[in-house]
Motif scaffolding. Structure first.
Motif, PDB file in Angstrom:
ATOM      1  N   VAL A 126       0.827  -1.288  -0.129  1.00 14.54           N
ATOM      2  CA  VAL A 126      -0.083  -0.077   0.000  1.00 14.54           C
ATOM      3  C   VAL A 126       0.879   1.246  -0.052  1.00 14.54           C
ATOM      4  CG1 VAL A 126      -1.842   1.269   1.381  1.00 14.54           C
ATOM      5  CG2 VAL A 126      -1.844  -1.149   1.103  1.00 14.54           C
ATOM      6  N   HIS A 155      -2.493  14.541   0.480  1.00 15.64           N
ATOM      7  CA  HIS A 155      -4.057  14.138  -0.256  1.00 15.64           C
ATOM      8  C   HIS A 155      -3.786  14.452  -1.720  1.00 15.64           C
ATOM      9  CE1 HIS A 155      -8.501  15.227  -0.652  1.00 15.64           C
ATOM     10  NE2 HIS A 155      -8.023  15.714  -1.803  1.00 15.64           N
ATOM     11  N   ILE A 156      -2.854  15.237  -2.318  1.00 13.56           N
ATOM     12  CA  ILE A 156      -2.557  15.309  -3.758  1.00 13.56           C
ATOM     13  C   ILE A 156      -1.990  13.818  -4.277  1.00 13.56           C
ATOM     14  CG2 ILE A 156      -1.140  16.172  -5.428  1.00 13.56           C
ATOM     15  CD1 ILE A 156      -1.755  18.972  -3.677  1.00 13.56           C
ATOM     16  N   LYS A 161      -2.174  10.857  -2.765  1.00 16.72           N
ATOM     17  CA  LYS A 161      -3.189   9.738  -2.668  1.00 16.72           C
ATOM     18  C   LYS A 161      -4.110   9.884  -3.641  1.00 16.72           C
ATOM     19  CE  LYS A 161      -2.799   7.847   1.922  1.00 16.72           C
ATOM     20  NZ  LYS A 161      -1.398   7.961   1.779  1.00 16.72           N
ATOM     21  N   GLN A 162      -4.736  11.090  -4.186  1.00 19.69           N
ATOM     22  CA  GLN A 162      -5.503  11.303  -5.361  1.00 19.69           C
ATOM     23  C   GLN A 162      -4.935  10.808  -6.649  1.00 19.69           C
ATOM     24  OE1 GLN A 162      -9.180  12.896  -5.888  1.00 19.69           O
ATOM     25  NE2 GLN A 162      -8.252  11.174  -7.014  1.00 19.69           N
ATOM     26  N   LYS A 163      -3.579  11.145  -6.743  1.00 21.05           N
ATOM     27  CA  LYS A 163      -2.760  10.681  -7.839  1.00 21.05           C
ATOM     28  C   LYS A 163      -2.894   9.080  -7.900  1.00 21.05           C
ATOM     29  CE  LYS A 163       0.710  12.479  -9.446  1.00 21.05           C
ATOM     30  NZ  LYS A 163       1.982  13.672  -9.900  1.00 21.05           N
ATOM     31  N   ARG A 164      -2.433   8.661  -6.845  1.00 20.67           N
ATOM     32  CA  ARG A 164      -2.537   7.014  -6.617  1.00 20.67           C
ATOM     33  C   ARG A 164      -3.574   6.332  -6.920  1.00 20.67           C
ATOM     34  NH1 ARG A 164      -0.176   2.922  -2.810  1.00 20.67           N
ATOM     35  NH2 ARG A 164      -0.008   1.258  -4.391  1.00 20.67           N
ATOM     36  N   ILE A 165      -4.729   6.965  -6.456  1.00 23.18           N
ATOM     37  CA  ILE A 165      -6.133   6.200  -6.981  1.00 23.18           C
ATOM     38  C   ILE A 165      -6.501   6.371  -8.530  1.00 23.18           C
ATOM     39  CG2 ILE A 165      -8.622   6.651  -6.620  1.00 23.18           C
ATOM     40  CD1 ILE A 165      -7.786   7.967  -3.705  1.00 23.18           C
ATOM     41  N   THR A 166      -6.344   7.722  -8.955  1.00 25.34           N
ATOM     42  CA  THR A 166      -6.359   7.950 -10.298  1.00 25.34           C
ATOM     43  C   THR A 166      -5.410   6.781 -11.291  1.00 25.34           C
ATOM     44  OG1 THR A 166      -6.964  10.044  -9.842  1.00 25.34           O
ATOM     45  CG2 THR A 166      -6.474   9.498 -12.185  1.00 25.34           C
ATOM     46  N   ALA A 224      -4.209   3.911 -10.123  1.00 22.60           N
ATOM     47  CA  ALA A 224      -4.619   2.594  -9.857  1.00 22.60           C
ATOM     48  C   ALA A 224      -5.999   2.179 -10.554  1.00 22.60           C
ATOM     49  CB  ALA A 224      -5.002   2.273  -8.459  1.00 22.60           C
ATOM     50  N   ILE A 225      -6.795   3.200 -10.788  1.00 18.42           N
ATOM     51  CA  ILE A 225      -8.135   2.932 -11.447  1.00 18.42           C
ATOM     52  C   ILE A 225      -8.142   3.172 -12.900  1.00 18.42           C
ATOM     53  CG2 ILE A 225      -9.441   2.993  -9.478  1.00 18.42           C
ATOM     54  CD1 ILE A 225     -10.666   5.462 -10.439  1.00 18.42           C
ATOM     55  N   SER A 226      -7.233   3.997 -13.390  1.00 13.23           N
ATOM     56  CA  SER A 226      -7.277   4.528 -14.872  1.00 13.23           C
ATOM     57  C   SER A 226      -6.099   4.388 -15.752  1.00 13.23           C
ATOM     58  CB  SER A 226      -7.474   6.179 -14.770  1.00 13.23           C
ATOM     59  OG  SER A 226      -8.383   6.461 -13.836  1.00 13.23           O
ATOM     60  N   PHE A 227      -5.017   4.124 -15.237  1.00 15.34           N
ATOM     61  CA  PHE A 227      -3.837   4.152 -16.230  1.00 15.34           C
ATOM     62  C   PHE A 227      -3.397   2.717 -16.427  1.00 15.34           C
ATOM     63  CE2 PHE A 227      -1.342   8.178 -14.313  1.00 15.34           C
ATOM     64  CZ  PHE A 227      -2.766   8.817 -14.506  1.00 15.34           C
ATOM     65  N   HIS A 243     -13.080   7.331 -16.166  1.00 10.40           N
ATOM     66  CA  HIS A 243     -13.011   6.578 -15.051  1.00 10.40           C
ATOM     67  C   HIS A 243     -13.328   7.417 -13.784  1.00 10.40           C
ATOM     68  CE1 HIS A 243     -10.562   3.647 -17.011  1.00 10.40           C
ATOM     69  NE2 HIS A 243     -10.002   4.513 -17.707  1.00 10.40           N
ATOM     70  N   ILE A 286      -7.465   3.279  -1.734  1.00 12.12           N
ATOM     71  CA  ILE A 286      -6.283   2.844  -2.250  1.00 12.12           C
ATOM     72  C   ILE A 286      -6.289   1.173  -1.994  1.00 12.12           C
ATOM     73  CG2 ILE A 286      -3.816   2.697  -2.344  1.00 12.12           C
ATOM     74  CD1 ILE A 286      -3.934   5.804  -1.956  1.00 12.12           C
ATOM     75  N   ILE A 323      -6.675  -1.772  -4.822  1.00 14.32           N
ATOM     76  CA  ILE A 323      -5.578  -2.715  -5.054  1.00 14.32           C
ATOM     77  C   ILE A 323      -5.435  -4.039  -4.425  1.00 14.32           C
ATOM     78  CG2 ILE A 323      -3.913  -0.812  -5.688  1.00 14.32           C
ATOM     79  CD1 ILE A 323      -2.494  -1.617  -2.766  1.00 14.32           C
TER      80      ILE A 323
END
Lengths: 190, 190
Positions: free
Chosen positions: A71, A134-135, A137-142, A144-147, B69, B141, B145
């Motif tokens: 994680v 926050h920024i 974690k938002q990038k990590r979520i995007t 994980a789900i989109s890239f 997404h 997250i 994952i």
């Protein structure tokens, strides 16, 4: 403690004075951990956030089939801990394992609250750190789900080259949610 | 503005006074949006965070193949915006689309900074909100994952029943990173 002071100074609008830092450091406790030790284990309450002065740690979730999902990966000048467990005094679902011999500075929830309330530079630091976190974690979520796997790897390699260097391939692959073989292929292409 | 006051009061240790709220509300601007309007579009700078008084919005990332997404779903008493674009004045990679006729209270970055610095209850609110948001994002997250489709759906349904009710199946499915058919199957089982 000098590392902590230099780190905090990166976040505040005017440098922390000797008096202020005297107060801040009095709320931290120094601790050494050896490679492979756990900073936190499943079911425990996270009583401290750990500022990493030296070393590295990985935070993972172990699913019902016994598969580890990485994680978070932390190195110097990062914080390790489980914020949910820390804030709500509930048992953590994570493991945090020290990956090298590591030195941390620990602070309790009560002491964070005191410093936030009484120490203006520390308050400013927490606001800025939380924003940065926050920024990220938002990038990590995007991601994980989109890239795609390739985009996830390239984004990670660009943002965190030092982490890429410090952890072995199977740990990085788990963090990125890809197989070790896919990671090897992407690294050869990169 | 009463909704904002009640909302803020949930986060602070002692209720916000009339004088304090007079100051706080003077930094917000009221805006109405019609269903399907964009609050933010790809490439724009997010100049305001939007507190949703009434309505609903979804934030999504459009990939190179044109697939949406869903990154975030927001309803009353949530904030919509892109924190990275807001904090760093860089163009956003997201779209935020209003899903129903919606009313928001907008606040600029400069005004957030003033309130954080000068208004103790607002400072306390931001610290607590950021902590809550950090915890929610960490859970998202870990869920994305590590969890199976069934676990992701059940966790989401338990935490956000109202959001489940307000958005159609294909939006929820995209948020959970599963197909619409899988979601239908899970809902029938649940």
């Amino acid at each position: 403690m000098q590392a902590l002071r230099e780190y905090l100074n990166q976040y505040v609008s005017s440098l922390i004075s000797d008096e202020e830092f005297e107060v801040i450091q009095s709320y931290f406790v120094h601790k050494k951990l050896r490679k492979k030790q756990y900073l936190l284990q499943y079911g425990e309450i996270c009583k401290h956030m750990a500022f990493i002065v030296k070393g590295a740690a990985r935070k993972f979730y172990l699913d019902e089939k016994g598969v580890e999902h990485v994680v978070d990966l932390c190195i110097e000048n990062w914080w390790a801990g489980d914020r949910e467990s820390f804030a709500m005094s509930k048992p953590t679902i994570y493991y945090i394992e020290v990956w090298e011999d590591t030195e941390v500075l620990l602070i309790s929830r009560a002491n964070v609250a005191i410093l936030e309330y009484e120490c203006k530079p520390f308050n400013e630091f927490v606001l800025k750190l939380d924003e940065k976190s926050h920024i990220a974690k938002q990038k990590r979520i995007t991601s994980a789900i989109s890239f795609t796997a390739k985009e996830r790897y390239e984004d990670f390699a660009a943002c965190y080259p030092e982490i890429l260097r410090r952890f072995p391939q199977h740990v990085i692959a788990s963090y990125l949610g890809i197989t070790k073989d896919t990671l090897s292929r992407l690294r050869r292409q990169g």
